[in-house]
Design an enzyme around this catalytic site. Structure first.
Site, PDB file in Angstrom:
ATOM      1  CB  THR A   1       6.751  -0.067   5.751  1.00  0.00           C
ATOM      2  OG1 THR A   1       8.031  -0.401   6.260  1.00  0.00           O
ATOM      3  CG2 THR A   1       6.580   1.439   5.887  1.00  0.00           C
ATOM      4  CG  ASP A   2       9.249  -3.214   9.530  1.00  0.00           C
ATOM      5  OD1 ASP A   2       9.525  -2.552   8.500  1.00  0.00           O
ATOM      6  OD2 ASP A   2       9.974  -4.151   9.935  1.00  0.00           O
ATOM      7  CD  GLU A   3      11.779   0.708   5.858  1.00  0.00           C
ATOM      8  OE1 GLU A   3      12.243   1.832   5.649  1.00  0.00           O
ATOM      9  OE2 GLU A   3      11.948  -0.250   5.076  1.00  0.00           O
TER      10      GLU A   3
ATOM     11  CE1 TYR B   1       8.120   3.392   1.494  1.00  0.00           C
ATOM     12  CE2 TYR B   1       9.502   2.430   3.206  1.00  0.00           C
ATOM     13  CZ  TYR B   1       8.427   2.335   2.345  1.00  0.00           C
ATOM     14  OH  TYR B   1       7.642   1.212   2.342  1.00  0.00           O
TER      15      TYR B   1
ATOM     16  CE  LYS C   1       3.576   2.786   2.982  1.00  0.00           C
ATOM     17  NZ  LYS C   1       2.634   2.468   1.871  1.00  0.00           N
TER      18      LYS C   1
ATOM     19  CG  ASN D   1       7.306  -8.122   1.545  1.00  0.00           C
ATOM     20  OD1 ASN D   1       6.256  -8.464   1.008  1.00  0.00           O
ATOM     21  ND2 ASN D   1       7.326  -7.714   2.796  1.00  0.00           N
TER      22      ASN D   1
HETATM   23  P1  NAD Z   1       6.962  -1.228  -5.667  1.00  0.00           P
HETATM   24  O1  NAD Z   1       7.786   0.008  -5.692  1.00  0.00           O
HETATM   25  O2  NAD Z   1       7.524  -2.502  -6.218  1.00  0.00           O
HETATM   26  O3  NAD Z   1       5.585  -0.982  -6.446  1.00  0.00           O
HETATM   27  C1  NAD Z   1       4.822   0.167  -6.294  1.00  0.00           C
HETATM   28  C2  NAD Z   1       3.741   0.166  -7.358  1.00  0.00           C
HETATM   29  O4  NAD Z   1       2.958   1.352  -7.200  1.00  0.00           O
HETATM   30  C3  NAD Z   1       4.302   0.190  -8.797  1.00  0.00           C
HETATM   31  O5  NAD Z   1       3.596  -0.735  -9.606  1.00  0.00           O
HETATM   32  C4  NAD Z   1       4.043   1.618  -9.265  1.00  0.00           C
HETATM   33  O6  NAD Z   1       3.841   1.719 -10.663  1.00  0.00           O
HETATM   34  C5  NAD Z   1       2.779   1.961  -8.472  1.00  0.00           C
HETATM   35  N1  NAD Z   1       2.629   3.409  -8.271  1.00  0.00           N
HETATM   36  C6  NAD Z   1       3.560   4.282  -7.801  1.00  0.00           C
HETATM   37  N2  NAD Z   1       3.069   5.535  -7.777  1.00  0.00           N
HETATM   38  C7  NAD Z   1       1.777   5.439  -8.224  1.00  0.00           C
HETATM   39  C8  NAD Z   1       0.743   6.408  -8.412  1.00  0.00           C
HETATM   40  N3  NAD Z   1       0.946   7.693  -8.152  1.00  0.00           N
HETATM   41  N4  NAD Z   1      -0.455   5.966  -8.857  1.00  0.00           N
HETATM   42  C9  NAD Z   1      -0.656   4.646  -9.134  1.00  0.00           C
HETATM   43  N5  NAD Z   1       0.283   3.714  -8.998  1.00  0.00           N
HETATM   44  C10 NAD Z   1       1.496   4.098  -8.539  1.00  0.00           C
HETATM   45  O7  NAD Z   1       6.525  -1.388  -4.152  1.00  0.00           O
HETATM   46  P2  NAD Z   1       6.347  -2.713  -3.265  1.00  0.00           P
HETATM   47  O8  NAD Z   1       7.662  -3.091  -2.698  1.00  0.00           O
HETATM   48  O9  NAD Z   1       5.552  -3.702  -4.018  1.00  0.00           O
HETATM   49  O10 NAD Z   1       5.472  -2.124  -2.070  1.00  0.00           O
HETATM   50  C11 NAD Z   1       4.051  -2.071  -2.160  1.00  0.00           C
HETATM   51  C12 NAD Z   1       3.503  -1.461  -0.888  1.00  0.00           C
HETATM   52  O11 NAD Z   1       3.906  -2.253   0.234  1.00  0.00           O
HETATM   53  C13 NAD Z   1       4.006  -0.045  -0.619  1.00  0.00           C
HETATM   54  O12 NAD Z   1       2.938   0.707  -0.089  1.00  0.00           O
HETATM   55  C14 NAD Z   1       5.104  -0.237   0.417  1.00  0.00           C
HETATM   56  O13 NAD Z   1       5.214   0.899   1.239  1.00  0.00           O
HETATM   57  C15 NAD Z   1       4.573  -1.436   1.191  1.00  0.00           C
HETATM   58  N6  NAD Z   1       5.606  -2.292   1.817  1.00  0.00           N
HETATM   59  C16 NAD Z   1       6.679  -2.728   1.095  1.00  0.00           C
HETATM   60  C17 NAD Z   1       7.615  -3.570   1.711  1.00  0.00           C
HETATM   61  C18 NAD Z   1       8.792  -4.130   0.948  1.00  0.00           C
HETATM   62  O14 NAD Z   1       9.636  -4.807   1.545  1.00  0.00           O
HETATM   63  N7  NAD Z   1       8.904  -3.925  -0.353  1.00  0.00           N
HETATM   64  C19 NAD Z   1       7.449  -3.951   3.055  1.00  0.00           C
HETATM   65  C20 NAD Z   1       6.326  -3.464   3.754  1.00  0.00           C
HETATM   66  C21 NAD Z   1       5.412  -2.636   3.121  1.00  0.00           C
HETATM   67  P1  TYD Z   2      16.587  -2.230   1.234  1.00  0.00           P
HETATM   68  O1  TYD Z   2      16.389  -3.472   0.449  1.00  0.00           O
HETATM   69  O2  TYD Z   2      16.786  -0.942   0.535  1.00  0.00           O
HETATM   70  O3  TYD Z   2      15.364  -2.155   2.273  1.00  0.00           O
HETATM   71  P2  TYD Z   2      15.120  -1.129   3.527  1.00  0.00           P
HETATM   72  O4  TYD Z   2      16.145  -0.072   3.511  1.00  0.00           O
HETATM   73  O5  TYD Z   2      13.767  -0.594   3.247  1.00  0.00           O
HETATM   74  O6  TYD Z   2      15.192  -1.994   4.749  1.00  0.00           O
HETATM   75  O7  TYD Z   2      17.856  -2.451   2.182  1.00  0.00           O
HETATM   76  C1  TYD Z   2      17.937  -3.537   3.086  1.00  0.00           C
HETATM   77  C2  TYD Z   2      19.219  -3.374   3.886  1.00  0.00           C
HETATM   78  O8  TYD Z   2      20.344  -3.517   2.996  1.00  0.00           O
HETATM   79  C3  TYD Z   2      19.367  -1.998   4.504  1.00  0.00           C
HETATM   80  O9  TYD Z   2      20.003  -2.122   5.777  1.00  0.00           O
HETATM   81  C4  TYD Z   2      20.286  -1.250   3.541  1.00  0.00           C
HETATM   82  C5  TYD Z   2      21.176  -2.353   2.995  1.00  0.00           C
HETATM   83  N1  TYD Z   2      21.651  -2.154   1.598  1.00  0.00           N
HETATM   84  C6  TYD Z   2      23.031  -2.237   1.308  1.00  0.00           C
HETATM   85  O10 TYD Z   2      23.867  -2.499   2.184  1.00  0.00           O
HETATM   86  N2  TYD Z   2      23.428  -2.027   0.011  1.00  0.00           N
HETATM   87  C7  TYD Z   2      22.539  -1.740  -0.995  1.00  0.00           C
HETATM   88  O11 TYD Z   2      22.968  -1.537  -2.165  1.00  0.00           O
HETATM   89  C8  TYD Z   2      21.137  -1.674  -0.676  1.00  0.00           C
HETATM   90  C9  TYD Z   2      20.123  -1.360  -1.738  1.00  0.00           C
HETATM   91  C10 TYD Z   2      20.741  -1.896   0.634  1.00  0.00           C
END
Ligand code: NAD
Ligand code: TYD
Length: 352
Positions: free
Chosen positions: A133-135, A158, A162, A188
Site C-alpha cells: 500500500t501507499d500508506e 496497519y 505493511k 482501491n
Molecule cells: P481484503 O481484506 O479484502 O482481503 C484480504 C484477504 O486475505 C481475505 O480474503 C482474507 O480471507 C485473506 N486472509 C487474511 N488473513 C489471512 C491469513 N492469515 N491466511 C490466508 N489468507 C488470509 O483486502 P484487500 O483490500 O483485497 O487487500 C489485498 C492486499 O492489497 C492487502 O495486502 C492490502 O494491504 C493491499 N492493498 C489494499 C488496498 C485497498 O485499497 N484495499 C490498496 C493497496 C494495497
Molecule cells: P478507508 O476506506 O478506511 O481507507 P484508508 O483509511 O485505508 O484510506 O477510508 C478512506 C477515507 O475515508 C479515510 O480518510 C477515512 C475516511 N472514512 C470516513 O470518513 N468514514 C468512514 O466510516 C470510513 C470507513 C472512512
C-alpha cells in the site's frame, strides 16, 4: 508461454478475487492456486464465475500455518507467489494491532521462508510478488506526491505492519538474492469490496437511509483507483517488472472525502429515484479516526514510463459502475452485512 504454478494468497478477498479472475481467464496455461483463510473479508462468492475452470484451485489455509503452506507448495509445485493475504482495514488495526502484525508481518515471513526452502538456490523463473500500500509512506500535506524513493513513515498499526513486511521482502532480496517485486498502490474501489471501507460502507448506508459517518472535517484526501485497473497493473508488473524493484500504482485521482461522498450521494439519488439532495441529508460528522493520515497522493510515473501502464477509466464512470454493482448484487451485500458485521458496526460507530 512457459508453464507457471502461481500461489495467489488472499485470492478470495476484494483485490485478490479480481487478480485471480484476471489470471485464470487470461492465462489458461498457468495453474492458479488461491490460498485463503476465509476471514470475514474472504468470500468465495466473489469467484463464482471462475471456480469451475480447470486451471483454478482453491485451498483454504492460513499463511501463519507454515507446515500447511509448505505442503501446498509441494503439492502444486509452486513457482511464483502473488501475495495479497492481509488484514487490510485501518480502523480494525487500531482496535486490534496484534492480529495485523501476525498476518501481515509473520505471515509474509512464513511464506518467504517456505518459498526459499522449496525453491532452494534455483531462483530461475521464480518470483515473489508482494502487494502493498501507499500508506507505508505516511501522510502528505497539501502538496507533493509519494515516489518509490519517499522514505517510509507509516503511522497506523496497519501501515506499520505493511511497511515491516515490505522491509522484510527487500531484506530477503538483499540477503539471499530472493526474487521479488513490490508494488505500493493507492485506495482501491469497485465490486466485492467489504463494506467496512469508505465507498461500500457509504453505499450500504445510503441504501438503508442510515447516517453517513464522516470522520473529522471530511477534508482528508485519498487517491482512488478502480480495482480492475489495480489487477491489470499487477499483471503488467508480474510479467514485465524488473526483479528487485518497487512500483507505485495510482489513479492520478485525488478526492477530498467530503467531495467524494457528495458525488456518491448524487449518483445514489439518481439511481434510487430519490429527490435531489436526499442522501446528503444523511451526512453526519463524527469523531475523527485516531492518527488519521491527512493526504495520500501517488506519483506513478515510473510505472507509466517503464512499463507503459496507466488507469483505463475515469473515476465518475468507475464510481457509477461500482454503485450499480452493489445495487445489482444486494444478496451479496445482505450476506456480508448479516452476522458479525452488525457487531463490528456497533463497536466502531455507536460511541462516535
Ligand atoms: P481484503 O481484506 O479484502 O482481503 C484480504 C484477504 O486475505 C481475505 O480474503 C482474507 O480471507 C485473506 N486472509 C487474511 N488473513 C489471512 C491469513 N492469515 N491466511 C490466508 N489468507 C488470509 O483486502 P484487500 O483490500 O483485497 O487487500 C489485498 C492486499 O492489497 C492487502 O495486502 C492490502 O494491504 C493491499 N492493498 C489494499 C488496498 C485497498 O485499497 N484495499 C490498496 C493497496 C494495497
Ligand atoms: P478507508 O476506506 O478506511 O481507507 P484508508 O483509511 O485505508 O484510506 O477510508 C478512506 C477515507 O475515508 C479515510 O480518510 C477515512 C475516511 N472514512 C470516513 O470518513 N468514514 C468512514 O466510516 C470510513 C470507513 C472512512
Amino acid at each position: 508461454m512457459e508453464k507457471k504454478s502461481i500461489l495467489i494468497t488472499g485470492g478470495a478477498g476484494f483485490i485478490g478475487s479480481h487478480v485471480v479472475r484476471l489470471f485464470v481467464n487470461k492465462y489458461p496455461d498457468y495453474q492458479i492456486v488461491n490460498f485463503d483463510k476465509l476471514t470475514y473479508a474472504g468470500n468465495l462468492e466473489n469467484l463464482r464465475d471462475v471456480d469451475q475452470k480447470p486451471n483454478y484451485t482453491f485451498v483454504k489455509g492460513d499463511i501463519l500455518d507454515e507446515a500447511f503452506v509448505e505442503e501446498t507448495f509441494v503439492k502444486y509445485s509452486i513457482t511464483c507467489v502473488i501475495h495479497l493475504a492481509a488484514e487490510s482495514h485501518v480502523d480494525r488495526s487500531i482496535t486490534n494491532p496484534l492480529e495485523f502484525i501476525q498476518t501481515n508481518v509473520i505471515g509474509t515471513a512464513n511464506l518467504m521462508n517456505v518459498a526459499r526452502r522449496f525453491w532452494g538456490d534455483d531462483f530461475s523463473d521464480k518470483l515473489f510478488y508482494h502487494v502493498s500500500t501507499d500508506e507505508v509512506y505516511g501522510s502528505l500535506g497539501e502538496t507533493g506526491y509519494f515516489t518509490e524513493d519517499t522514505p517510509y513513515d507509516p503511522r497506523s498499526p496497519y501501515s506499520s505492519s505493511k511497511a515491516s513486511s515490505d522491509h522484510l521482502v527487500r531484506a530477503y532480496h538483499h540477503t539471499y538474492g530472493f526474487p521479488m517485486v513490490i508494488s505500493n498502490c493507492s485506495n482501491n474501489y469497485g465490486a466485492n469490496q467489504f463494506p467496512e471501507k469508505l465507498i461500500p460502507l457509504f453505499i450500504n448506508n445510503i441504501k438503508e437511509e442510515k447516517p453517513l459517518p464522516v470522520y473529522g472535517k471530511g477534508d482528508n484526501v485519498r487517491d482512488w483507483l478502480w480495482v480492475n485497473d489495480h489487477a491489470d497493473a499487477i499483471d503488467v508488473i508480474f510479467h514485465e517488472g524488473k526483479e528487485g524493484e518497487t512500483y507505485n500504482i495510482g489513479g492520478n485521482n485525488e478526492w477530498q472525502n467530503i467531495h467524494l461522498i457528495k458525488a456518491l450521494c448524487k449518483i445514489m439519488d439518481e439511481k434510487l429515484g430519490r429527490e435531489e439532495g436526499a442522501s446528503e441529508k444523511l451526512i453526519a460528522y463524527v469523531q475523527d479516526r485516531s492518527g488519521h493520515d491527512q493526504r495520500y497522493a501517488i506519483d506513478a510515473s515510473k510505472l507509466k514510463n517503464d512499463l507503459n501502464w496507466s488507469p483505463s477509466i475515469e473515476f465518475e464512470e468507475g464510481l457509477e459502475n461500482t454503485v450499480q454493482w452493489y445495487l445489482d448484487n444486494s444478496e451479496w451485500l445482505d450476506n456480508v452485512t448479516s452476522g458479525d458485521y452488525k457487531k463490528y458496526y456497533d463497536q466502531q460507530y455507536n460511541a462516535r
